[in-house]
Design an enzyme around this catalytic site. Structure first.
Site, mmCIF file in Angstrom:
data_model
loop_
_atom_site.group_PDB
_atom_site.id
_atom_site.type_symbol
_atom_site.label_atom_id
_atom_site.label_comp_id
_atom_site.label_asym_id
_atom_site.label_seq_id
_atom_site.Cartn_x
_atom_site.Cartn_y
_atom_site.Cartn_z
ATOM 1 N N ASP A 128 0.809 -1.218 0.000
ATOM 2 C CA ASP A 128 0.000 0.000 0.000
ATOM 3 C C ASP A 128 0.842 1.268 0.000
ATOM 4 O O ASP A 128 0.324 2.359 -0.194
ATOM 5 C CB ASP A 128 -0.880 0.031 1.261
ATOM 6 C CG ASP A 128 -2.152 -0.761 1.099
ATOM 7 O OD1 ASP A 128 -2.573 -0.971 -0.041
ATOM 8 O OD2 ASP A 128 -2.729 -1.160 2.124
HETATM 9 C C1 GLC Z 1 -1.298 -3.715 5.546
HETATM 10 C C2 GLC Z 1 -2.560 -3.833 4.737
HETATM 11 C C3 GLC Z 1 -2.388 -4.749 3.567
HETATM 12 C C4 GLC Z 1 -1.179 -4.407 2.799
HETATM 13 C C5 GLC Z 1 0.053 -4.357 3.675
HETATM 14 C C6 GLC Z 1 1.285 -3.885 2.954
HETATM 15 O O1 GLC Z 1 -1.099 -4.876 6.282
HETATM 16 O O2 GLC Z 1 -3.636 -4.281 5.530
HETATM 17 O O3 GLC Z 1 -3.528 -4.684 2.740
HETATM 18 O O4 GLC Z 1 -1.027 -5.330 1.781
HETATM 19 O O5 GLC Z 1 -0.186 -3.476 4.734
HETATM 20 O O6 GLC Z 1 1.229 -2.542 2.647
HETATM 21 C C1 GLC Z 2 -0.416 2.560 5.881
HETATM 22 C C2 GLC Z 2 0.342 1.328 6.288
HETATM 23 C C3 GLC Z 2 -0.007 0.139 5.466
HETATM 24 C C4 GLC Z 2 -1.502 0.034 5.268
HETATM 25 C C5 GLC Z 2 -2.002 1.340 4.637
HETATM 26 C C6 GLC Z 2 -3.464 1.311 4.238
HETATM 27 O O1 GLC Z 2 0.149 3.116 4.777
HETATM 28 O O2 GLC Z 2 1.730 1.496 6.297
HETATM 29 O O3 GLC Z 2 0.528 -1.011 6.096
HETATM 30 O O4 GLC Z 2 -1.787 -1.050 4.481
HETATM 31 O O5 GLC Z 2 -1.764 2.369 5.533
HETATM 32 O O6 GLC Z 2 -4.344 1.684 5.243
#
Ligand code: GLC
Ligand code: GLC
Length: 811
Positions: A483
């Site tokens: 993300d």
């Molecule tokens: C968080 C989110 C997941 C995402 C991950 C890496 O755990 O819940 O959807 O893939 O971060 O950014």
């Molecule tokens: C933040 C976190 C990630 C998560 C994203 C979406 O960027 O680092 O892990 O998945 O938010 O909410």
């Protein structure tokens, strides 16, 4: 250092000090009503949705940590204490907290008075039960004042924590006998209320927080308890609470029990009131009647235990490694249920107000849950699919109560569509139920735009086919699984969301990770099509998968590992030419799981690079070198200090991808080594470093660039649970549901001699015995079904009776 121990027979973790490095929590509830409970009885409850229907208040980010819970105060002479130590923090003579499957038992002893609190949510009712037993272990009679305490949340947790100008004036309660009813907003549009009751006559009560605590006092020194007397306060506005005062006299050796119930009820609109603004309490009375006697409570608790016995009998392993057994048979599967229920909404790191059910997250959670309760997985798949857009893309999340997608974290994450295929494939493999593909699901929750689930999968697949960039790789959109890799964001303004800023889809930035994902789950989609006899479409799709494989092997290959992405200028990300972030874990895992490079040596090379460049003693880091400054063209990933979260943290979720990838090239020992590194059960002894619960995976462990290298964070709600369970149960121990049956294909450390798996699958029980006399890592040499030699390694439904003995000899 350990802060407790595993009691495997009871399926409990026993915490022996209240002062754990962080609160170590458990989840109560299986379906609609949930509670979070820490080892000191902190936490909160909600019905279905932690944001919209929260029953009790909890203060995140407070001092001291972990404030708010179901608290019981005992006043024994001048000594005031709590069985779970918090919030008074009187030193206890004895303390333990047993977290079990859906229940927790907290025991404290002070001055020869023992208090035992059993907390659980019964299977069939929307309430939390707190069964409290006091035992006088002294030689003298004790006169005790017992006070209970919960603080009501005014339902919408976000509004409750922000809209004080209104909320300080809306709180309302009713008190009848020993039951305190919380009915804020019931006078207008809500048709639900909560209650907190005890099965004993009370000496007094409080429902106004300031009256109970005293205005400048806190939960650690409440006025009513110090004085030994409730104020019988009736809340009008401010902060409604529930507190009962019970007077208890105990002879030596005598025990006393009380059953407290915190419940949720709804009334039909026309039956809300029995008199102006007086709640119709019938549903509460009905519920309470079920939990008046100790035996009723014990029966309900035993039902819960039996429920878990049954669930955990679906997959169990017996190896010579005790930690492995306990992780696979108990805690990893338990966490899979929790992630299925919560997605990313409510934990001690997720406030329950932000992220509800993630499209990608919930689809992946299914992988580790589907074998436990396939019917619920089915329902979830249809819910998720119904939020999908017509073009195959997706809202990134939806609220569990409304089941409609929302844009709070945006949309246009171009990996999302493929995960729907992953979840659906897992369901069909488990059940053989292809009929799910005929179920009609909305697009964008709009009934006028509904189509069969198969059509949703088709749109998922085609979305990737139709959104490719200059290298014939998939466009990344807002981001992919990571993300924080925001290649179209270019944010310069503090506080802007990296997930929603900028154009959702640039025409250039591409993801090699999505390419790998497409190959893996594109093949899954093709298998589904072939089973349905849709061979023409399957052939066409196979052509697309082939094209994508080529694109990965050319533009996606850096020489020693797979490239991560191409940015909006078409510069590579995760390549040796980059100044920072030269190698990333995700494409190495996913491309190889998809089979890319397995035949031509690329996979072996990439995994070697992971081992030399990303591996640490605590797990594999997400990328290296860490980004040391903000890169506007890369987004949030470079916003984190080096070693944390997506910037070179050990992001546990994709460690199992590497373990799976290792099994793809037959490296059983290495796969198991990777598996062990992030497994909390194997980290129990280093609790002072790891800090999070030794029985639950966390999202992230600080990487080697961080000062707190090895420290876990964000425990419980992580795709790590589902992926590690998939890895260990299917890829390593090798018992894998396939569309036509159960396939046995272990990939294990050489030294393993033998092990047994019991697997219930499509109505039959398989007792699987694996032997490894030649000490290989992979390869089924002989395959016996009920003593008879068969070729291959697939158990089909027509083989054997209800119970089938399988013997597999590796070699
Ligand atoms: C968080 C989110 C997941 C995402 C991950 C890496 O755990 O819940 O959807 O893939 O971060 O950014
Ligand atoms: C933040 C976190 C990630 C998560 C994203 C979406 O960027 O680092 O892990 O998945 O938010 O909410």
């Amino acid at each position: 250092m350990k802060y407790g121990y595993f009691d495997d027979n009871a399926r409990e973790y026993v915490i022996t000090t209240p002062e754990t490095p962080l609160p170590w929590i458990n989840y109560l509830g299986c379906k609609d009503f949930f509670g979070l409970i820490s080892n000191t009885a902190g936490g909160y409850d909600f019905y279905k949705d932690a944001k919209l229907l929260r029953l009790t208040r909890y203060r995140y980010n407070n001092v001291p940590y972990d404030t708010g819970g179901r608290y019981y105060y005992i006043k024994d002479g001048d000594c005031i204490w709590n069985p779970g130590w918090q919030p008074v923090q009187t030193a206890l003579d004895n303390y333990s907290c047993r977290h079990g499957m859906g229940y927790s038992v907290i025991e404290g002893t002070k001055n020869s008075l023992k208090a035992k609190l059993t907390a659980f949510v019964p299977l069939s009712d929307s309430c939390e039960i707190n069964h409290l037993t006091l035992t006088n272990e002294s030689e003298a009679v004790k006169e005790i004042d017992l006070f209970s305490f919960v603080e009501f949340c005014l339902w919408n947790a976000e509004d409750d924590a922000t809209n004080f100008q209104r909320n300080y004036s809306t709180g309302e309660v009713e008190v009848v006998g020993s039951t305190i009813y919380h009915k804020t907003e019931y006078r207008e549009r809500r048709n639900h209320f909560s209650f907190y009751s005890v099965n004993r006559e009370i000496a007094g009560f409080d429902t106004d927080r300031a009256s109970f605590t005293g205005f400048y006092h806190g939960l650690h020194n409440p006025d009513a308890v110090i004085k030994g007397e409730s104020k019988n306060s009736v809340a009008h506005g401010w902060s409604p609470v529930g507190s009962h005062h019970l007077k208890v006299t105990l002879a030596p050796d005598e025990s006393y029990t009380a059953i407290f119930v915190l419940g949720y009820c709804e009334n039909p609109v026309e039956e809300k009131f029995v008199a102006p603004n007086v709640i119709n309490k019938k549903p509460a009375e009905k519920l309470l009647a079920k939990y008046q006697k100790d035996e009723q409570v014990e029966t309900a608790l035993n039902e819960l235990k039996a429920y878990w016995d049954k669930l955990l009998s679906v997959y169990s392993v017996k190896t010579h490694n005790e930690k492995l057994n306990r992780s696979v048979n108990i805690w990893n599967q338990y966490q899979c249920m929790v992630t299925f229920n919560m997605s990313r909404s409510a934990s001690y790191f997720e406030s329950g107000m932000g992220r509800g059910m993630g499209f990608r997250d919930s689809s992946q959670d299914l992988l580790g849950f589907v074998h436990l309760i396939p019917e619920r997985a089915r329902e979830r798949i249809l819910d998720i699919a119904s939020t999908q857009f017509e073009d195959g893309s997706a809202y990134h999340q939806y609220q569990p109560l409304t089941k409609t997608g929302n844009l709070n974290v945006g949309s246009g994450f171009n990996d999302d569509p493929m995960w729907l295929i992953a979840g659906t494939g897992a369901y069909i493999r488990e059940t053989g139920d292809f009929s799910i593909l005929d179920e009609i699901c909305d697009f964008d929750n709009d009934h006028t735009k509904a189509a069969p689930l198969l059509e949703h999968l088709r749109r998922s697949f085609n979305y990737i086919v139709n959104h490719k960039g200059p290298h014939a790789l998939p466009l990344i959109g807002r981001a992919d699984w990571n993300d924080c890799l925001n290649l179209n964001c270019f944010s310069e303004t503090p506080g802007e969301s990296f997930q929603t800023t900028g154009p959702s889809e640039g025409p250039v930035a591409e993801s090699v990770f999505i390419a790998g994902l497409f190959v893996k789950y594109g093949k899954e989609y093709i298998s589904i099509l072939r089973h349905l006899g849709l061979n023409e479409e399957a052939d066409k799709c196979a052509g697309e998968v082939e094209l994508m494989t080529k694109a990965i092997e050319t533009a996606g290959w850096d020489g020693e590992w797979f490239v991560r992405a191409y940015d909006a200028y078409s510069n590579p990300v995760g390549s040796h030419v980059c100044e920072e972030g030269q190698i990333f874990i995700e494409p190495q895992g996913m491309c190889i799981i998809g089979g890319v490079g397995v035949e031509n040596g690329m996979a072996e090379k990439a995994l070697k690079s992971v081992e030399t460049r990303l591996d640490t003693k605590y797990g594999i880091m997400l990328n290296q070198p860490a980004y040391s400054r903000y890169h506007v063209e890369l987004g949030e990933i470079s916003s984190y200090p080096p070693g944390y979260k997506e910037n070179a943290g050990i992001f546990c979720h994709n460690n199992p991808w590497i373990a799976c990838a290792e099994t793809m090239v037959g490296h059983g020992s290495r796969a198991f080594e990777v598996y062990k590194k992030t497994n909390p059960v194997f980290l129990e002894e280093i609790g002072e470093i790891h800090r999070t619960e030794p029985y639950a995976y966390c999202q992230m462990v600080a990487g080697k660039d961080a000062p707190s290298f090895g420290e876990g964070k964000n425990s419980w709600l992580t795709g790590t649970a589902a992926w590690t369970f998939t890895t260990i149960s299917q890829f390593i121990l090798g018992v894998t549901p396939d569309f036509d049956g159960l396939r046995i294909n272990p990939c294990i450390p050489k030294e393993v001699e033998s092990y047994d798996v019991v697997r219930k699958f499509r109505g039959k029980t398989y007792n699987i015995h694996i032997e490894n006399p030649a000490h290989v890592e992979k390869g089924v040499k002989e395959f016996y079904v009920d003593g008879e030699l068969h070729s291959g390694n697939l158990i089909t439904p027509e083989m054997g009776g209800q119970e089938v003995d399988i013997r597999v000899i590796l070699g």
